[in-house]
Structure formats: C-alpha cells, structure tokens
Scaffold this motif. Structure first.
Motif, PDB file in Angstrom:
ATOM      1  N   ASN A 302       0.693  -1.056   0.092  1.00  0.00           N
ATOM      2  CA  ASN A 302      -0.101  -0.044   0.106  1.00  0.00           C
ATOM      3  C   ASN A 302       0.925   1.310   0.138  1.00  0.00           C
ATOM      4  OD1 ASN A 302      -1.751   2.177   0.453  1.00  0.00           O
ATOM      5  ND2 ASN A 302      -2.662   0.856   2.039  1.00  0.00           N
ATOM      6  N   LEU A 303       1.027   1.926  -0.943  1.00  0.00           N
ATOM      7  CA  LEU A 303       1.899   3.039  -1.337  1.00  0.00           C
ATOM      8  C   LEU A 303       1.194   4.489  -0.942  1.00  0.00           C
ATOM      9  CD1 LEU A 303       3.174   0.703  -2.777  1.00  0.00           C
ATOM     10  CD2 LEU A 303       4.425   2.448  -4.316  1.00  0.00           C
ATOM     11  N   ALA A 308       5.095   3.803   3.138  1.00  0.00           N
ATOM     12  CA  ALA A 308       4.379   2.679   2.396  1.00  0.00           C
ATOM     13  C   ALA A 308       4.117   1.620   3.420  1.00  0.00           C
ATOM     14  CB  ALA A 308       5.212   2.083   1.397  1.00  0.00           C
ATOM     15  N   ARG A 309       3.274   0.592   3.285  1.00  0.00           N
ATOM     16  CA  ARG A 309       2.839  -0.463   4.110  1.00  0.00           C
ATOM     17  C   ARG A 309       3.045  -1.747   3.406  1.00  0.00           C
ATOM     18  NH1 ARG A 309      -1.116  -3.655   6.179  1.00  0.00           N
ATOM     19  NH2 ARG A 309      -2.785  -2.555   4.957  1.00  0.00           N
ATOM     20  N   VAL A 320       3.958 -10.709   7.837  1.00  0.00           N
ATOM     21  CA  VAL A 320       4.588  -9.886   8.712  1.00  0.00           C
ATOM     22  C   VAL A 320       4.377  -8.331   8.033  1.00  0.00           C
ATOM     23  CG1 VAL A 320       6.983  -9.031   9.702  1.00  0.00           C
ATOM     24  CG2 VAL A 320       6.258 -11.593   9.333  1.00  0.00           C
ATOM     25  N   GLU A 321       4.337  -7.315   8.737  1.00  0.00           N
ATOM     26  CA  GLU A 321       3.952  -6.184   8.373  1.00  0.00           C
ATOM     27  C   GLU A 321       5.235  -5.201   8.540  1.00  0.00           C
ATOM     28  OE1 GLU A 321       0.604  -3.711  10.078  1.00  0.00           O
ATOM     29  OE2 GLU A 321      -0.713  -5.400   9.476  1.00  0.00           O
ATOM     30  N   VAL A 322       5.564  -4.434   7.367  1.00  0.00           N
ATOM     31  CA  VAL A 322       7.052  -3.750   7.214  1.00  0.00           C
ATOM     32  C   VAL A 322       6.332  -2.290   6.866  1.00  0.00           C
ATOM     33  CG1 VAL A 322       9.046  -3.251   6.294  1.00  0.00           C
ATOM     34  CG2 VAL A 322       8.215  -5.603   6.572  1.00  0.00           C
ATOM     35  N   GLU A 323       6.991  -1.283   7.537  1.00  0.00           N
ATOM     36  CA  GLU A 323       6.682   0.137   6.961  1.00  0.00           C
ATOM     37  C   GLU A 323       7.928   0.767   6.641  1.00  0.00           C
ATOM     38  OE1 GLU A 323       4.641   2.086   9.934  1.00  0.00           O
ATOM     39  OE2 GLU A 323       2.723   1.086   9.815  1.00  0.00           O
ATOM     40  N   MET A 324       7.876   1.176   5.331  1.00  0.00           N
ATOM     41  CA  MET A 324       9.255   1.849   5.021  1.00  0.00           C
ATOM     42  C   MET A 324       8.889   3.309   4.229  1.00  0.00           C
ATOM     43  SD  MET A 324      10.568  -0.755   2.251  1.00  0.00           S
ATOM     44  CE  MET A 324      12.243   0.052   1.993  1.00  0.00           C
ATOM     45  N   PRO A 325       9.859   4.352   4.016  1.00  0.00           N
ATOM     46  CA  PRO A 325       9.360   5.418   3.361  1.00  0.00           C
ATOM     47  C   PRO A 325       8.965   5.017   1.799  1.00  0.00           C
ATOM     48  CG  PRO A 325      11.493   5.900   4.387  1.00  0.00           C
ATOM     49  CD  PRO A 325      11.176   4.316   4.607  1.00  0.00           C
ATOM     50  N   ARG A 326       7.874   5.781   1.262  1.00  0.00           N
ATOM     51  CA  ARG A 326       7.334   5.447   0.032  1.00  0.00           C
ATOM     52  C   ARG A 326       8.418   5.562  -1.080  1.00  0.00           C
ATOM     53  NH1 ARG A 326       5.220   7.962  -4.250  1.00  0.00           N
ATOM     54  NH2 ARG A 326       3.344   7.127  -5.384  1.00  0.00           N
ATOM     55  N   ASP A 327       9.242   6.698  -0.906  1.00  0.00           N
ATOM     56  CA  ASP A 327       9.992   6.902  -1.967  1.00  0.00           C
ATOM     57  C   ASP A 327      11.056   6.091  -2.142  1.00  0.00           C
ATOM     58  OD1 ASP A 327       8.449   9.309  -2.472  1.00  0.00           O
ATOM     59  OD2 ASP A 327       9.938  10.589  -1.394  1.00  0.00           O
ATOM     60  N   ARG A 328      11.700   5.550  -0.969  1.00  0.00           N
ATOM     61  CA  ARG A 328      12.792   4.515  -1.094  1.00  0.00           C
ATOM     62  C   ARG A 328      12.233   3.263  -1.599  1.00  0.00           C
ATOM     63  NH1 ARG A 328      14.586   0.997   3.515  1.00  0.00           N
ATOM     64  NH2 ARG A 328      16.043  -0.464   2.277  1.00  0.00           N
ATOM     65  N   VAL A 330       9.800   2.816  -3.934  1.00  0.00           N
ATOM     66  CA  VAL A 330       9.408   2.925  -5.323  1.00  0.00           C
ATOM     67  C   VAL A 330      10.974   3.069  -6.039  1.00  0.00           C
ATOM     68  CG1 VAL A 330       8.826   4.709  -7.041  1.00  0.00           C
ATOM     69  CG2 VAL A 330       7.556   4.479  -5.024  1.00  0.00           C
ATOM     70  N   ALA A 331      12.014   3.801  -5.408  1.00  0.00           N
ATOM     71  CA  ALA A 331      13.413   3.833  -5.925  1.00  0.00           C
ATOM     72  C   ALA A 331      13.958   2.576  -6.168  1.00  0.00           C
ATOM     73  CB  ALA A 331      13.994   4.799  -5.321  1.00  0.00           C
ATOM     74  N   GLU A 332      13.779   1.686  -5.058  1.00  0.00           N
ATOM     75  CA  GLU A 332      14.370   0.165  -5.172  1.00  0.00           C
ATOM     76  C   GLU A 332      13.560  -0.899  -6.018  1.00  0.00           C
ATOM     77  OE1 GLU A 332      15.982  -0.895  -1.625  1.00  0.00           O
ATOM     78  OE2 GLU A 332      16.703   0.839  -0.974  1.00  0.00           O
ATOM     79  N   GLY A 333      12.437  -0.283  -6.265  1.00  0.00           N
ATOM     80  CA  GLY A 333      11.689  -1.337  -7.398  1.00  0.00           C
ATOM     81  C   GLY A 333      11.154  -2.577  -6.570  1.00  0.00           C
ATOM     82  N   PHE A 334      10.677  -2.429  -5.413  1.00  0.00           N
ATOM     83  CA  PHE A 334      10.139  -3.499  -4.856  1.00  0.00           C
ATOM     84  C   PHE A 334       8.758  -3.825  -5.428  1.00  0.00           C
ATOM     85  CE2 PHE A 334      13.240  -2.826  -1.494  1.00  0.00           C
ATOM     86  CZ  PHE A 334      13.747  -4.131  -1.251  1.00  0.00           C
ATOM     87  N   ALA A 335       8.489  -5.088  -5.625  1.00  0.00           N
ATOM     88  CA  ALA A 335       6.701  -5.235  -5.970  1.00  0.00           C
ATOM     89  C   ALA A 335       6.161  -6.421  -5.650  1.00  0.00           C
ATOM     90  CB  ALA A 335       7.078  -5.546  -7.662  1.00  0.00           C
ATOM     91  N   VAL A 336       4.897  -6.640  -5.691  1.00  0.00           N
ATOM     92  CA  VAL A 336       4.251  -7.826  -5.262  1.00  0.00           C
ATOM     93  C   VAL A 336       4.822  -9.022  -5.776  1.00  0.00           C
ATOM     94  CG1 VAL A 336       2.139  -8.987  -5.003  1.00  0.00           C
ATOM     95  CG2 VAL A 336       2.174  -6.616  -4.474  1.00  0.00           C
TER      96      VAL A 336
END
Length: 356
Positions: A302-303, A308-309, A320-328, A330-336
């Motif tokens: 969820n961006l 981002a969640r 497991v739930e992880v929260e991290m800055p949305r910009d990072r 997107v920049a690192e290109g993580f995807a489902v």
C-alpha cells in the motif's frame, strides 16, 4: 494542585473495576489515563472527581485527603465526551453559567463575570461566536465552549473524559494540538481519559497505561512507547509483529538472526522468548544482509501516504507487516511477488510476559 491516588480499589457487584491503583499527577501537568474500554480509567476519573467513591484507598489533593469530599468541595472542572451544553443558551451564557450559580457570598458581580467570560472566549478562540447557540456551532467549537465553561470557575483540577471521542479524525487532531497549546498557557493540573494512543502520546506530559483495573506502566510518552513494560503495553501502543525464539547461551535465536539477550540471558536460559518488532523497525533487502530474521515473498503493498505498508509472507505462512518510506520503496523497485530478506533495527524481548 498535585493529585495522589493511593491503594485505590473499587467493585461494582462482583466486577473488580479497580485493584490497588497508585498514581500521581504532578501539579500543572497534563496526564493521560490510556487503555481499552473496561480497563477502569473512567471509573478512576469519576472517583477523583467525587462522582464515585472507592471501596478502599485514598484521593489526596496537594497532600490533603479528599476521599470523603463532595464534587463541589473538590473544586474540579469536568469536560465530557458529549458536550452537555445548554441548547437554549447562547455561547456566552453557557460559559457564564457556573459563575452565575455560585452562592451569593462568593458570586462575582455582573461586570466581573462579563470580563471573565470574554477572556475565556478569546482564550478558546471563539470570541466572535459569543451570541450563537450550540446548534449553530461545529462539534469542535462546542467542545471548546465546554472546556471554557469548565475553566470559568477556576478549578483546582481539570478532568477530561474522552473529550474528543464524538468528533471525526481530522477535528480530533486539530483539537488535541490546540489543547496542548492551551494547557501550556494555563498550566492547570489535568487528568485526561482516552483510548486513542496517538492522542495520549501527543498531548500528555505523562501517560498511565491501564489494563483490567490495574496500572500496567506509567512514564513519559517516549518512555512508554520506546520501553514498554509488558506485551500488553507494546501491543496497545501500535501495530507489532510477533516472533517466537528461544534463549540459548545468552542469545535469542529467531530464524537466522541471533539477538543479544539483555543481561546475558541470566536466569532465562533454555526458555522460550517472545520477540516483538514494530513495522517501522523492519527493513527489506534484495540480498541477504548480515543479520536477516527471515526470507519471504512480498504479498501486498500500500503506497498511499509518505510511508508505504508492505506485507511479507514467511515460508510458514505468517504475514509480517513492514513500513518504510514510500520514495525509497519505489526507488528500489520492490513489487508484489518479490523474494526479499527482512532484518530488524530494534526488538523488544519478553519471557513469561515480562521484559528481560
């Protein structure tokens, strides 16, 4: 006015509402009673006010026993969740009401009442609405009127029972910041009941976390959030992930990660440990870092917003739930569907429900 609660207990029939509660509210501080419904926080507030009486224990105001005093004798101001304004009275008259009904011997004259009410209207930023009726105000404005009415009689103690509970989220955020600024200006000893963690952590000088009629922990907002005394406090103050480990040779082993057991694990060797990690204390990696907790697959993202969640599914199926800055993210290109490693920057470890 300092408030002390000593060894306070209260039953309603067979229900133990409070059990040997001890708290202090230093003079001039705003202290929150925080906990879930039914934990005893409102009962405690009503006993401090004199609206209920304990089965045992004492209430002291500045060292003097007030346990047998009436509400009037305790000289408290009370603000409820439901504003309890007089609908047939204008804003000015609602605020003036407590002054006008004082006994004649101590009642201020008309000119002094007018001066006092005008000062309060300015303080709560409603001086332009003095002639309006309650139904012409927003919910947030009505609650400001209720607070001004409570302050008009210059109480020794201000008691607030879920004062923003009937308001929507946006208004709540606005009012709690306003309340904090107002309290810094007037410095009246205040006890604030809420079940909203963000509210308590934002407005309070200190927070008292309650559970099942007892005090679980008290301290500054930073202390109760960063150093929770029990799993209950940790879980109540925001989302957490739970990992199960075991203490061996002074280490807590979780998956591929070995954590240092505080105190070297002395007295807790070969015992199961519960390890809690908040979502923002976890991080994602494409390749294995030095100390990963586990591997898994990105299950959901969820961006919306600045943070981002992400949900990561472990091999055993645990989410497991992880929260991290949305910009990072997107920049690192993580995807489902991505395979990831998860590490932790900070953990809280408990054995038998107690921190070690």
């Amino acid at each position: 006015m300092k408030i002390e609660v000593r060894n306070l207990s209260k039953k309603f029939g067979q229900y133990q509402a409070l059990s040997n509660v001890n708290i202090e509210v230093p003079s001039g501080e705003l202290v929150s009673l925080l906990g879930p419904s039914g934990c005893g926080k409102t009962t405690l507030l009503r006993i401090v006010a004199g609206l209920e009486f304990p089965d045992s224990g004492q209430i002291l105001f500045s060292g003097s026993d007030a346990s047998a005093q009436t509400v009037r004798e305790r000289h408290v101001g009370f603000v409820f969740q439901h504003y309890a304004l007089f609908r047939h009275m204008r804003v000015f008259d609602n605020i003036a009401f407590g002054l006008r009904v004082k006994p004649r011997s101590i009642r201020p004259d008309k000119q002094l009442i007018t001066k006092k009410v005008n000062e309060l209207l300015k303080l709560v930023q409603l001086d332009h609405m003095a002639d309006r009726f309650p139904d012409q105000l927003s919910g947030g404005q009505r609650q400001r009127v209720a607070l001004a009415r409570a302050l008009a009689v210059e109480p020794n103690v201000l008691l607030l029972d879920e004062p923003f509970g009937a308001l929507d989220a946006g208004v709540r955020r606005e009012l709690r910041r306003w309340l904090r600024r107002l309290h810094d200006e007037i410095q009246v000893t205040s006890l604030f009941v809420t079940h909203d963690q963000d509210e308590a952590l934002e407005v309070s000088d200190r927070v008292i976390v309650m559970n099942q009629g007892r005090v679980e922990q008290e301290g500054t907002p930073s202390e109760v959030y960063s150093k929770p005394a029990s799993p209950f406090v940790l879980n109540f103050l925001g989302n957490v992930n739970l990992f199960r480990g075991r203490i061996e040779q002074g280490k807590v082993k979780i998956g591929q990660m070995d954590l240092e057991a505080p105190g070297g694990g002395q007295g807790s060797e070969n015992r199961d440990a519960l390890v809690y990690v908040r979502p923002h204390e976890l991080d994602l990696h494409r390749s294995a870092p030095a100390d990963p907790i586990f591997q898994g697959l990105v299950n959901y993202m969820n961006l919306a917003g600045s943070m981002a969640r992400i949900e990561v599914r472990r091999d055993d199926g645990q989410i497991v739930e992880v929260e991290m800055p949305r910009d990072r993210l997107v920049a690192e290109g993580f995807a489902v569907g991505d395979a990831v490693f998860v590490s932790a920057s900070r953990t809280s470890i408990f054995v038998d429900d107690y921190s070690i």
